[in-house]
Design an enzyme around this catalytic site. Structure first.
Site, PDB file in Angstrom:
ATOM      1  N   ALA A   1      32.496  36.367  43.790  1.00  0.00           N
ATOM      2  CA  ALA A   1      33.412  36.989  44.756  1.00  0.00           C
ATOM      3  C   ALA A   1      33.261  38.506  44.765  1.00  0.00           C
ATOM      4  CB  ALA A   1      34.856  36.592  44.448  1.00  0.00           C
ATOM      5  N   ASP A   2      33.177  39.082  43.576  1.00  0.00           N
ATOM      6  CA  ASP A   2      33.010  40.541  43.483  1.00  0.00           C
ATOM      7  C   ASP A   2      31.714  40.985  44.147  1.00  0.00           C
ATOM      8  OD1 ASP A   2      35.372  40.840  42.129  1.00  0.00           O
ATOM      9  OD2 ASP A   2      34.466  40.965  40.143  1.00  0.00           O
ATOM     10  N   MET A   3      30.637  40.231  43.905  1.00  0.00           N
ATOM     11  CA  MET A   3      29.335  40.614  44.459  1.00  0.00           C
ATOM     12  C   MET A   3      29.283  40.410  45.971  1.00  0.00           C
ATOM     13  SD  MET A   3      27.591  41.885  42.033  1.00  0.00           S
ATOM     14  CE  MET A   3      29.165  42.516  41.429  1.00  0.00           C
TER      15      MET A   3
ATOM     16  N   ALA B   1      31.183  43.191  47.571  1.00  0.00           N
ATOM     17  CA  ALA B   1      30.432  44.448  47.510  1.00  0.00           C
ATOM     18  C   ALA B   1      29.316  44.479  48.548  1.00  0.00           C
ATOM     19  CB  ALA B   1      29.852  44.635  46.107  1.00  0.00           C
TER      20      ALA B   1
END
Length: 228
Positions: free
Chosen positions: A105-107, A110
């Site tokens: 999710a973070d990647m 981003a």
């Protein structure tokens, strides 16, 4: 952060805000990932930034976006993976889904933020005006699930766990070897499949009608996988 100049500022102090405002005057982009409303309270929201630099490209990144009932929830990677459905299609059917080894999710968030910011810069060059982008980790995770989303929208069936199998292709999974290791084998088109069968010394599979096409191989996966 290699090759970047950096400065740490206390945005609750007038001096800190003053320095940021000076930076905004000569900057192309602002990227922020506070909870919705924080930048506005600090006097650094998109409207505030536009008053200083009307051509600024402003990108906000949060767990659930700047609007909606979940906007104030914290954007924790694992929680986004669960709520977006990422975890629901992982692992063996009927068993607890494994947590991905990567921060998906973070990647995804981003990457989408980078795309939006670069698109904003192109817009600035072409139209000589700023752009604002609202990036949600939740929406980015859903958008990244292209196979699963397509399946749901075309069949109205909720995608299931498939273990090591691929949603549309076969053979396309991990196999255990005699020396207790694992090998990844993927043959997503006719050419790859023929080469694989030659390597595995299974020429009879090439002319087998059950495996004669992409869709046929997936349809008859239960017969094909044991052979591989």
């Amino acid at each position: 952060n290699r090759n970047k100049k950096s400065v740490v500022l206390n945005l609750k102090m007038e001096d800190g805000i003053s320095i940021v405002n000076e930076l905004i005057k000569r900057s192309d982009v602002i990227i922020e990932n506070n909870r919705p409303g924080v930048m506005d309270r600090l006097g650094l929201g998109q409207n505030d930034a536009k008053k200083i630099n009307s051509k600024i490209v402003y990108t906000s990144v949060s767990g659930f976006g700047q609007t909606g009932p979940l906007k104030n929830r914290a954007g924790v990677n694992l929680i986004i993976e669960a709520l977006s459905g990422t975890l629901s299609v992982m692992g063996e059917k009927g068993k607890m889904p494994p947590r991905p080894g990567l921060q998906t999710a973070d990647m995804f968030g981003a990457l989408f933020a980078a795309y939006a910011t670069l698109s904003g810069l192109i817009g600035k060059i072409r139209h000589n005006e700023g752009r604002y982008s609202d990036i949600s980790l939740m929406e980015a995770s859903i958008a990244a699930a292209v196979w699963e989303t397509t399946e749901y929208l075309t069949t109205n069936k909720v995608p299931d766990q498939l273990g090591h199998s691929h949603r549309a292709s076969a053979p396309y999974q991990l196999f255990k070897t005699k020396d207790e290791k694992y090998i990844a084998i993927g043959a997503p088109n006719d050419s790859h499949f023929k080469k694989l069968m030659k390597v595995l010394n299974c020429p009879e599979c090439i002319d087998n009608k059950l495996f004669s096409s992409y869709s046929k191989r997936k349809e008859n996966e239960k017969a094909l996988v044991p052979i591989v």
